[in-house]
Design a protein around this motif. Structure first.
Motif, PDB file in Angstrom:
ATOM      1  N   ARG A  31      10.620  26.487  -4.973  1.00  9.62           N
ATOM      2  CA  ARG A  31      10.976  25.829  -3.713  1.00  9.62           C
ATOM      3  C   ARG A  31       9.782  25.666  -2.790  1.00  9.62           C
ATOM      4  O   ARG A  31       9.577  24.592  -2.203  1.00  9.62           O
ATOM      5  CB  ARG A  31      12.079  26.628  -3.026  1.00  9.62           C
ATOM      6  N   ARG A  32       8.995  26.710  -2.654  1.00  6.55           N
ATOM      7  CA  ARG A  32       7.857  26.646  -1.744  1.00  6.55           C
ATOM      8  C   ARG A  32       6.815  25.647  -2.229  1.00  6.55           C
ATOM      9  O   ARG A  32       6.330  24.806  -1.468  1.00  6.55           O
ATOM     10  CB  ARG A  32       7.220  28.033  -1.589  1.00  6.55           C
ATOM     11  N   ALA A  33       6.480  25.710  -3.523  1.00  2.33           N
ATOM     12  CA  ALA A  33       5.473  24.810  -4.066  1.00  2.33           C
ATOM     13  C   ALA A  33       5.932  23.355  -3.977  1.00  2.33           C
ATOM     14  O   ALA A  33       5.178  22.469  -3.549  1.00  2.33           O
ATOM     15  CB  ALA A  33       5.164  25.186  -5.515  1.00  2.33           C
ATOM     16  N   PHE A  34       7.171  23.106  -4.373  1.00  4.65           N
ATOM     17  CA  PHE A  34       7.689  21.747  -4.385  1.00  4.65           C
ATOM     18  C   PHE A  34       7.786  21.188  -2.968  1.00  4.65           C
ATOM     19  O   PHE A  34       7.386  20.041  -2.702  1.00  4.65           O
ATOM     20  CB  PHE A  34       9.065  21.734  -5.051  1.00  4.65           C
ATOM     21  N   GLY A  35       8.293  21.985  -2.042  1.00  8.89           N
ATOM     22  CA  GLY A  35       8.454  21.524  -0.667  1.00  8.89           C
ATOM     23  C   GLY A  35       7.123  21.199  -0.011  1.00  8.89           C
ATOM     24  O   GLY A  35       6.974  20.143   0.630  1.00  8.89           O
ATOM     25  N   TYR A  36       6.139  22.092  -0.178  1.00 10.72           N
ATOM     26  CA  TYR A  36       4.842  21.843   0.456  1.00 10.72           C
ATOM     27  C   TYR A  36       4.065  20.738  -0.240  1.00 10.72           C
ATOM     28  O   TYR A  36       3.261  20.039   0.399  1.00 10.72           O
ATOM     29  CB  TYR A  36       4.018  23.135   0.500  1.00 10.72           C
ATOM     30  N   THR A  37       4.286  20.539  -1.539  1.00  5.52           N
ATOM     31  CA  THR A  37       3.650  19.417  -2.223  1.00  5.52           C
ATOM     32  C   THR A  37       4.144  18.094  -1.654  1.00  5.52           C
ATOM     33  O   THR A  37       3.353  17.192  -1.345  1.00  5.52           O
ATOM     34  CB  THR A  37       3.934  19.477  -3.737  1.00  5.52           C
ATOM     35  N   LEU A  38       5.453  17.968  -1.495  1.00  2.57           N
ATOM     36  CA  LEU A  38       6.008  16.746  -0.905  1.00  2.57           C
ATOM     37  C   LEU A  38       5.595  16.594   0.556  1.00  2.57           C
ATOM     38  O   LEU A  38       5.284  15.481   1.010  1.00  2.57           O
ATOM     39  CB  LEU A  38       7.536  16.766  -1.008  1.00  2.57           C
ATOM     40  N   ALA A  39       5.568  17.698   1.293  1.00  6.08           N
ATOM     41  CA  ALA A  39       5.173  17.638   2.700  1.00  6.08           C
ATOM     42  C   ALA A  39       3.730  17.167   2.844  1.00  6.08           C
ATOM     43  O   ALA A  39       3.405  16.357   3.722  1.00  6.08           O
ATOM     44  CB  ALA A  39       5.339  19.010   3.350  1.00  6.08           C
ATOM     45  N   THR A  40       2.855  17.650   1.956  1.00  5.98           N
ATOM     46  CA  THR A  40       1.452  17.254   2.005  1.00  5.98           C
ATOM     47  C   THR A  40       1.292  15.793   1.636  1.00  5.98           C
ATOM     48  O   THR A  40       0.506  15.061   2.256  1.00  5.98           O
ATOM     49  CB  THR A  40       0.617  18.124   1.054  1.00  5.98           C
ATOM     50  N   GLY A  41       2.020  15.342   0.612  1.00  6.97           N
ATOM     51  CA  GLY A  41       1.957  13.938   0.226  1.00  6.97           C
ATOM     52  C   GLY A  41       2.388  13.016   1.344  1.00  6.97           C
ATOM     53  O   GLY A  41       1.744  11.999   1.634  1.00  6.97           O
ATOM     54  N   ALA A  42       3.493  13.360   2.010  1.00  3.46           N
ATOM     55  CA  ALA A  42       3.972  12.547   3.125  1.00  3.46           C
ATOM     56  C   ALA A  42       2.954  12.543   4.264  1.00  3.46           C
ATOM     57  O   ALA A  42       2.679  11.491   4.864  1.00  3.46           O
ATOM     58  CB  ALA A  42       5.315  13.080   3.626  1.00  3.46           C
ATOM     59  N   PHE A  43       2.378  13.710   4.549  1.00  8.45           N
ATOM     60  CA  PHE A  43       1.461  13.794   5.673  1.00  8.45           C
ATOM     61  C   PHE A  43       0.155  13.064   5.396  1.00  8.45           C
ATOM     62  O   PHE A  43      -0.476  12.535   6.315  1.00  8.45           O
ATOM     63  CB  PHE A  43       1.187  15.258   6.027  1.00  8.45           C
ATOM     64  N   PHE A  44      -0.288  13.015   4.128  1.00 13.94           N
ATOM     65  CA  PHE A  44      -1.515  12.281   3.817  1.00 13.94           C
ATOM     66  C   PHE A  44      -1.329  10.783   4.037  1.00 13.94           C
ATOM     67  O   PHE A  44      -2.315  10.045   4.141  1.00 13.94           O
ATOM     68  CB  PHE A  44      -1.975  12.575   2.390  1.00 13.94           C
ATOM     69  N   GLY A  45      -0.073  10.324   4.097  1.00 11.20           N
ATOM     70  CA  GLY A  45       0.169   8.940   4.472  1.00 11.20           C
ATOM     71  C   GLY A  45      -0.386   8.631   5.849  1.00 11.20           C
ATOM     72  O   GLY A  45      -0.775   7.486   6.139  1.00 11.20           O
ATOM     73  N   VAL A  46      -0.433   9.637   6.723  1.00  9.53           N
ATOM     74  CA  VAL A  46      -1.016   9.472   8.056  1.00  9.53           C
ATOM     75  C   VAL A  46      -2.479   9.065   7.951  1.00  9.53           C
ATOM     76  O   VAL A  46      -2.924   8.099   8.590  1.00  9.53           O
ATOM     77  CB  VAL A  46      -0.886  10.789   8.859  1.00  9.53           C
ATOM     78  N   LEU A  47      -3.253   9.790   7.131  1.00 12.85           N
ATOM     79  CA  LEU A  47      -4.680   9.527   7.017  1.00 12.85           C
ATOM     80  C   LEU A  47      -4.936   8.151   6.411  1.00 12.85           C
ATOM     81  O   LEU A  47      -5.765   7.378   6.918  1.00 12.85           O
ATOM     82  CB  LEU A  47      -5.344  10.615   6.171  1.00 12.85           C
ATOM     83  N   PHE A  48      -4.224   7.837   5.323  1.00 13.17           N
ATOM     84  CA  PHE A  48      -4.417   6.535   4.687  1.00 13.17           C
ATOM     85  C   PHE A  48      -3.982   5.401   5.619  1.00 13.17           C
ATOM     86  O   PHE A  48      -4.590   4.328   5.622  1.00 13.17           O
ATOM     87  CB  PHE A  48      -3.642   6.474   3.376  1.00 13.17           C
ATOM     88  N   SER A  49      -2.944   5.614   6.403  1.00  8.41           N
ATOM     89  CA  SER A  49      -2.491   4.601   7.353  1.00  8.41           C
ATOM     90  C   SER A  49      -3.547   4.349   8.419  1.00  8.41           C
ATOM     91  O   SER A  49      -3.826   3.195   8.783  1.00  8.41           O
ATOM     92  CB  SER A  49      -1.188   5.061   8.004  1.00  8.41           C
ATOM     93  N   PHE A  50      -4.131   5.412   8.932  1.00  6.15           N
ATOM     94  CA  PHE A  50      -5.159   5.269   9.962  1.00  6.15           C
ATOM     95  C   PHE A  50      -6.379   4.530   9.421  1.00  6.15           C
ATOM     96  O   PHE A  50      -6.929   3.637  10.076  1.00  6.15           O
ATOM     97  CB  PHE A  50      -5.550   6.649  10.483  1.00  6.15           C
ATOM     98  N   ILE A  51      -6.805   4.892   8.211  1.00  4.51           N
ATOM     99  CA  ILE A  51      -7.954   4.224   7.599  1.00  4.51           C
ATOM    100  C   ILE A  51      -7.659   2.739   7.389  1.00  4.51           C
ATOM    101  O   ILE A  51      -8.504   1.876   7.624  1.00  4.51           O
ATOM    102  CB  ILE A  51      -8.319   4.904   6.266  1.00  4.51           C
ATOM    103  N   ALA A  52      -6.434   2.426   6.940  1.00  2.56           N
ATOM    104  CA  ALA A  52      -6.070   1.038   6.650  1.00  2.56           C
ATOM    105  C   ALA A  52      -6.060   0.171   7.905  1.00  2.56           C
ATOM    106  O   ALA A  52      -6.436  -1.005   7.865  1.00  2.56           O
ATOM    107  CB  ALA A  52      -4.708   0.995   5.963  1.00  2.56           C
TER     108      ALA A  52
END
Length: 424
Positions: free
Chosen positions: A234-255
């Motif tokens: 649960r912890r690994a899966f939840g934080y993996t998805l949370a990190t993936g979603a949050f990295f959308g912030v960085l890619f969005s800003f760069i774009a």
């Protein structure tokens, strides 16, 4: 006095094991620098080409701006997709063989790109370069997890992420400087030199960190078991998805950054200075995280920062909406800078939390985490970028929504409890 990589210093949390030979005793600062260089290699390979895209198009007969961007996209696809292959291989054969194979492929593709006769050939070589580079991301995170855990790992990853976050600022400037003395083909040669430097540094200085008892049989059943462990934790899966979603912030800003600075606020070529300013604050907060995480704990610090990030995103969106789509530029910076300071407290901590219970399958776990971050974050960021409408509303609305989604996934990972400090 230098600190052994695997031997605890007074300011460090306990590591997984003591060093077993003198060869493993490289200084702590060198270890961090080496891992940071491996991570930064990928950001450099992406961003150093940005100033040369127009020249590449002119030289190879590609007129469409969007088509030229495939030079970046081909690398990202190779880098993001190949990580799931390197993970199981590194858990079976060790970190060093997988790293050197990937770096060798990276260097070969980079030097071949110097002589690419057509745009299609260049794209194929960039794809191969990304496939080779994927090993560096997998091995870098795996090696850190082999040596550290908990808050100690978060501290190391904060220093690594500090370099990673600065590279998107430095790399385009490096590319521009290179183009003053040569054409776009010299950029490929520079990337070869970066790769060669990483190869020889790690060849002579990086020890094998995977213990014999942790090596996993390379069979379909064992590989599936490793993936099952990751996706059912649960912890690994939840934080993996949370990190993936949050990295959308960085890619969005760069774009969207260039369009927002130039079109919305009317800033010319000097917009890169403001872009660099934000990145420097983000890197500084990542460095601060390496210290503060020992005081406040990985969870409390990252969860609080993510809450602050989402709140600032919502405030900025509301203010911009009330002002016709954009705030005054001074207010834009006043709100954006602290928001990206919050950003610096999140990725390293979330990476560490996702890997916390997966030391026995660290290679596969780091591969899954890297793939979700790169492909998931890239897709989300690109989608937000396509929503750009001449205002800052899509970006900051996306920031607020992604912040809430990431916080919800983090809460799921923790059994719906946030802001708690736990001992590993």
């Amino acid at each position: 006095m230098t600190h052994p990589v695997a031997s605890p210093a007074p300011s460090q949390a306990p590591h997984d094991r003591e060093p077993t030979s003198a060869a493993e005793r490289i200084p702590y600062w060198e270890f961090v620098g080496m891992i940071a260089f491996l991570m930064a290699l990928n950001a450099a390979a992406i961003d150093v080409y940005i100033p040369g895209l127009s020249e590449i198009g002119a030289a190879l007969g590609v007129a469409d701006d969007n088509t030229r961007q495939l030079v970046i996209g081909a690398y990202v696809i190779g880098f993001g997709g190949a990580q799931v292959i390197y993970g199981p291989l590194s858990d079976r054969f060790g970190r060093r063989p997988v790293l050197f194979f990937g770096l060798g492929l990276y260097c070969a593709a980079a030097i071949a790109a110097v002589f690419a006769p057509t745009f299609g050939t260049l794209l194929a070589l960039r794809l191969l370069q990304g496939i080779g580079a994927a090993s560096t991301r997998v091995v870098a995170l795996s090696v850190v997890r082999d040596r550290f855990k908990g808050e100690a790992m978060a501290s190391v990853m904060s220093l690594v992420m500090m370099v990673f976050m600065v590279m998107p600022v430095l790399a385009p400037n490096i590319g521009s400087a290179v183009l003053l003395f040569g054409d776009w083909r010299v950029l490929a040669a520079v990337m070869f030199l970066f790769g060669a430097a990483a190869f020889f540094w790690t060849w002579f200085r990086l020890p094998e960190t995977l213990r014999e008892e942790d090596r996993r049989e390379l069979s379909g059943a064992r590989v599936w078991e490793a993936f099952r462990i990751i996706f059912t934790n649960r912890r690994a899966f939840g934080y993996t998805l949370a990190t993936g979603a949050f990295f959308g912030v960085l890619f969005s800003f760069i774009a969207q950054a260039e369009q927002i600075y130039v079109e919305v606020f009317g800033i010319g070529a000097e917009f890169t200075l403001y872009f660099a300013l934000v990145a420097c604050f983000m890197a500084a907060s990542s460095f601060a995280n390496s210290r503060l995480v020992r005081i406040f704990g990985t969870r409390r610090l990252s969860h609080s920062a993510l809450t602050g990030f989402a709140i600032l995103g919502a405030i900025h969106f509301a203010l911009a909406a009330s002002m016709g789509g954009a705030t005054p530029f001074w207010l834009f910076l006043v709100l954006l800078i602290p928001q990206f300071c919050f950003f610096g407290f999140i990725p390293a901590n979330f990476n560490s939390l996702a890997m916390e219970e997966l030391g026995h399958v660290a290679g596969t776990a780091s591969a899954v985490l890297g793939t979700v971050q790169t492909l998931g974050g890239g897709i989300i960021g690109s989608a937000l970028g396509l929503l750009y409408n001449g205002t800052i509303l899509p970006m900051f609305g996306g920031f607020a929504i992604l912040g809430v989604i990431s916080l919800t996934l983090a809460a799921y990972a923790e059994g719906w409890g946030l802001y708690q400090r736990r001992r590993a």
